[in-house]
Design a protein around this motif. Structure first.
Motif, PDB file in Angstrom:
ATOM      1  N   GLY A 135     -26.139  54.156  -5.272  1.00 38.08           N
ATOM      2  CA  GLY A 135     -25.839  52.874  -5.911  1.00 38.08           C
ATOM      3  C   GLY A 135     -24.395  52.438  -5.816  1.00 38.08           C
ATOM      4  O   GLY A 135     -24.075  51.295  -6.104  1.00 38.08           O
ATOM      5  N   GLN A 136     -23.508  53.331  -5.429  1.00 35.12           N
ATOM      6  CA  GLN A 136     -22.116  52.943  -5.186  1.00 35.12           C
ATOM      7  C   GLN A 136     -21.987  52.570  -3.717  1.00 35.12           C
ATOM      8  O   GLN A 136     -22.376  53.347  -2.835  1.00 35.12           O
ATOM      9  CB  GLN A 136     -21.149  54.077  -5.506  1.00 35.12           C
ATOM     10  CG  GLN A 136     -21.007  54.355  -6.979  1.00 35.12           C
ATOM     11  CD  GLN A 136     -19.887  55.354  -7.227  1.00 35.12           C
ATOM     12  OE1 GLN A 136     -20.042  56.527  -6.899  1.00 35.12           O
ATOM     13  NE2 GLN A 136     -18.783  54.866  -7.769  1.00 35.12           N
ATOM     14  N   ILE A 137     -21.436  51.383  -3.450  1.00 38.58           N
ATOM     15  CA  ILE A 137     -21.321  50.875  -2.087  1.00 38.58           C
ATOM     16  C   ILE A 137     -19.896  51.083  -1.591  1.00 38.58           C
ATOM     17  O   ILE A 137     -18.931  50.695  -2.252  1.00 38.58           O
ATOM     18  CB  ILE A 137     -21.686  49.376  -2.021  1.00 38.58           C
ATOM     19  CG1 ILE A 137     -23.064  49.126  -2.648  1.00 38.58           C
ATOM     20  CG2 ILE A 137     -21.619  48.871  -0.583  1.00 38.58           C
ATOM     21  CD1 ILE A 137     -24.203  49.876  -2.000  1.00 38.58           C
ATOM     22  N   PHE A 138     -19.783  51.697  -0.417  1.00 43.25           N
ATOM     23  CA  PHE A 138     -18.500  51.927   0.233  1.00 43.25           C
ATOM     24  C   PHE A 138     -18.560  51.264   1.606  1.00 43.25           C
ATOM     25  O   PHE A 138     -19.430  51.604   2.412  1.00 43.25           O
ATOM     26  CB  PHE A 138     -18.216  53.417   0.379  1.00 43.25           C
ATOM     27  CG  PHE A 138     -18.140  54.137  -0.933  1.00 43.25           C
ATOM     28  CD1 PHE A 138     -16.941  54.212  -1.616  1.00 43.25           C
ATOM     29  CD2 PHE A 138     -19.284  54.722  -1.477  1.00 43.25           C
ATOM     30  CE1 PHE A 138     -16.868  54.885  -2.840  1.00 43.25           C
ATOM     31  CE2 PHE A 138     -19.212  55.382  -2.689  1.00 43.25           C
ATOM     32  CZ  PHE A 138     -18.008  55.450  -3.376  1.00 43.25           C
ATOM     33  N   CYS A 139     -17.653  50.304   1.869  1.00 49.86           N
ATOM     34  CA  CYS A 139     -17.653  49.566   3.127  1.00 49.86           C
ATOM     35  C   CYS A 139     -16.305  49.674   3.821  1.00 49.86           C
ATOM     36  O   CYS A 139     -15.263  49.770   3.163  1.00 49.86           O
ATOM     37  CB  CYS A 139     -17.968  48.085   2.902  1.00 49.86           C
ATOM     38  SG  CYS A 139     -19.628  47.780   2.283  1.00 49.86           S
ATOM     39  N   THR A 140     -16.334  49.607   5.134  1.00 46.99           N
ATOM     40  CA  THR A 140     -15.098  49.534   5.909  1.00 46.99           C
ATOM     41  C   THR A 140     -14.520  48.120   5.755  1.00 46.99           C
ATOM     42  O   THR A 140     -15.188  47.226   5.216  1.00 46.99           O
ATOM     43  CB  THR A 140     -15.359  49.796   7.406  1.00 46.99           C
ATOM     44  OG1 THR A 140     -16.169  48.745   7.935  1.00 46.99           O
ATOM     45  CG2 THR A 140     -16.032  51.135   7.629  1.00 46.99           C
ATOM     46  N   ASP A 141     -13.321  47.924   6.241  1.00 46.40           N
ATOM     47  CA  ASP A 141     -12.783  46.571   6.328  1.00 46.40           C
ATOM     48  C   ASP A 141     -13.559  45.791   7.385  1.00 46.40           C
ATOM     49  O   ASP A 141     -14.209  46.385   8.255  1.00 46.40           O
ATOM     50  CB  ASP A 141     -11.300  46.606   6.715  1.00 46.40           C
ATOM     51  CG  ASP A 141     -10.411  47.172   5.603  1.00 46.40           C
ATOM     52  OD1 ASP A 141     -10.811  47.085   4.420  1.00 46.40           O
ATOM     53  OD2 ASP A 141      -9.332  47.689   5.932  1.00 46.40           O
ATOM     54  N   TRP A 142     -13.461  44.488   7.333  1.00 42.77           N
ATOM     55  CA  TRP A 142     -14.098  43.621   8.344  1.00 42.77           C
ATOM     56  C   TRP A 142     -13.350  43.747   9.655  1.00 42.77           C
ATOM     57  O   TRP A 142     -12.132  43.855   9.685  1.00 42.77           O
ATOM     58  CB  TRP A 142     -14.112  42.181   7.876  1.00 42.77           C
ATOM     59  CG  TRP A 142     -15.029  41.929   6.712  1.00 42.77           C
ATOM     60  CD1 TRP A 142     -14.693  41.887   5.394  1.00 42.77           C
ATOM     61  CD2 TRP A 142     -16.436  41.700   6.783  1.00 42.77           C
ATOM     62  NE1 TRP A 142     -15.806  41.657   4.636  1.00 42.77           N
ATOM     63  CE2 TRP A 142     -16.892  41.528   5.462  1.00 42.77           C
ATOM     64  CE3 TRP A 142     -17.361  41.629   7.827  1.00 42.77           C
ATOM     65  CZ2 TRP A 142     -18.229  41.274   5.151  1.00 42.77           C
ATOM     66  CZ3 TRP A 142     -18.678  41.369   7.516  1.00 42.77           C
ATOM     67  CH2 TRP A 142     -19.116  41.203   6.190  1.00 42.77           C
TER      68      TRP A 142
END
Length: 143
Positions: A135-142
């Motif tokens: 449930g925790q979302i970890f994304c790279t930069d665009w």
């Protein structure tokens, strides 16, 4: 993706492997595959031949697990894909932005090692890779 395209992709990959095995040259020197949205076989191909760059990376610690999600790309084909490695079991997926709208694509089943299929990152698209860790979302930069 239709069945003819899948069959053609598999046949192309088999032909590249055969050329490489017979000639002793790496498969990548035989021909560069084209980018098709969602094709996992190309992510496998470029990962196995180390023919990719890392456009963006995000790391986090979950308890005692060190986790990394990456947005990888192959510059010649203008393809990008998400990759995850770590101690947590997460779902990895891509998001791309085009004409002001954000789309989530190619979510892969929860795993400790996973990658998406390749997607075109040609202009005007920008992309990022994300991981859903309980449930925790970890994304790279665009990129």
């Amino acid at each position: 993706m239709n069945l003819r395209r899948i069959a053609a992709t598999i046949a192309t990959s088999a032909a590249l492997a055969t050329v490489a095995a017979v000639s002793g040259a790496p498969a990548a020197s035989a021909a560069e595959p084209a980018c098709g949205d969602g094709d996992r076989i190309y992510a496998e191909y470029w990962t196995s031949t180390d023919e990719f760059g890392v456009a963006a990376e995000r790391t986090w610690v979950d308890g005692t697990s060190y986790n990394t999600v990456q947005l990888r790309f192959n510059d010649e084909s203008q393809c990008a894909w998400g990759s995850y490695e770590g101690g947590s079991t997460v779902g990895v997926y891509l998001e791309y932005e085009e004409d002001g709208a954000v789309f989530q694509v190619d979510r892969q089943a929860d795993s400790t090692t996973a990658y998406t299929g390749v997607w075109s990152d040609a202009n005007p698209r920008t992309m990022r890779a994300c991981a859903d860790d309980a449930g925790q979302i970890f994304c790279t930069d665009w990129f």
